[in-house]
Write a protein that holds these residues in place. Sequence first.
Motif: not given
Length: 276
Positions: A13-15, A48-51, A84-88, A195-199
């Motif tokens: 899960a790389p960013s 990739d949530l950190d736009a 899918k999708p596998y992009n956050q 924390q929430l997105a990962c869970t």
Amino acid sequence: MVAASSHYRGRLAPSPTGHLHLGHARTFWTAQQRAAAANGTLILRNDDLDAARCRPEFVAAMYEDLRWFGLHWSEGPDIGGPYKPYNQSERLPYYLAAVEQLRAGGFIYPCTCSRQDVLRALTAPHAGEEEPVYPGTCRDACPDRPRTGVNWRFRITAGESITFTDGAVGPHTEIAGRDFGDFLVWRKDDLPSYQLACTVDDDAMRITEVVRGADLLTSTCRQLLLYRALGLAAPAFYHCPLVTDEHGQRLAKRHDALSLRTLRERGASPESLHPA
């Protein structure tokens, strides 16, 4: 040892906020090895949530560097898969459903404090990048306000012990209110916290073991509380030792000299960089 199972599911899960460094790569290598030992499946998720910091060139470099290092996955943004999708950045409906469930259950509350507000209110702020222990300033805020425009925090129970057995470090315990406080689950820019997105994603993608760095042990304790509040079964965890520089500091993306890209340009082979 990893128990052999056709149901084992691990993940990378790389960013893409910079170039991958050697610490990332060695943790990912361990994840791949553990999935292979269990005859399981390894997926790639693009966190990739950190736009503001995730850029297309870093996404392209991520794929290139992962493959150069010898990593392979069976599901991911580039090849698809059943979850899918596998992009956050494309998974916001999942996070919205989770935060509304937490709101309905009374587990979270709105918070107007900035990080600087929190730090000013503490007599002994945490050092470094770890989320400081929140002093509870907004705990009595009205929970019925609109979701947007404010941060939302998970209400911990001070003094509660959170214990789990890690595959690498063994039994690990942290105390809510001492080691971490009420933590962010939703940000005022209307996006989920890490924390929430990962869970949510690890559950939705049926991950059975999370392999990551030992710097995330406290994050795991926070996420265990989210799993419980959301009525989800937590996966197993395996926290790898951190790779450090010559001064004993853990690697970060600012350590460009130890990025995979730089090491490759200097003639290093993937095999010479794999964990022993």
